[in-house]
Design a protein around this motif. Structure first.
Motif: not given
Length: 72
Positions: A39-56
């Motif tokens: 699902s698109f929701d799964l995509y958003v969830s994964i990329m959100g976590k990746v982006r947060e890790e990248a920012r952190r």
């Protein structure tokens, strides 16, 4: 930060492994999810976590994705 679920981690590893030349992580992950009827929701969830890790960690999304998949 919320950790990746085993399903999310497996999909992210597959996206990293099957990436085409000059293809960004988002495109690769989208292709993997479409093939697996994700699902698109799964995509958003994964990329959100990746982006947060990248920012952190102040690293690229690719480095963050590798870091997240190595932790589990």
């Amino acid at each position: 930060m919320e950790a990746l679920s085993p399903e999310e981690q497996a999909l992210l590893v597959e996206a990293l492994d099957l990436r085409r030349k000059k293809e960004d992580l988002e495109t690769s992950l989208g292709r993997v999810l479409r093939r697996k009827d994700g699902s698109f929701d799964l995509y958003v969830s994964i990329m959100g976590k990746v982006r947060e890790e990248a920012r952190r960690k102040k690293v690229t999304k690719d480095e963050a994705a590798r870091s997240l998949t190595a932790e589990g």
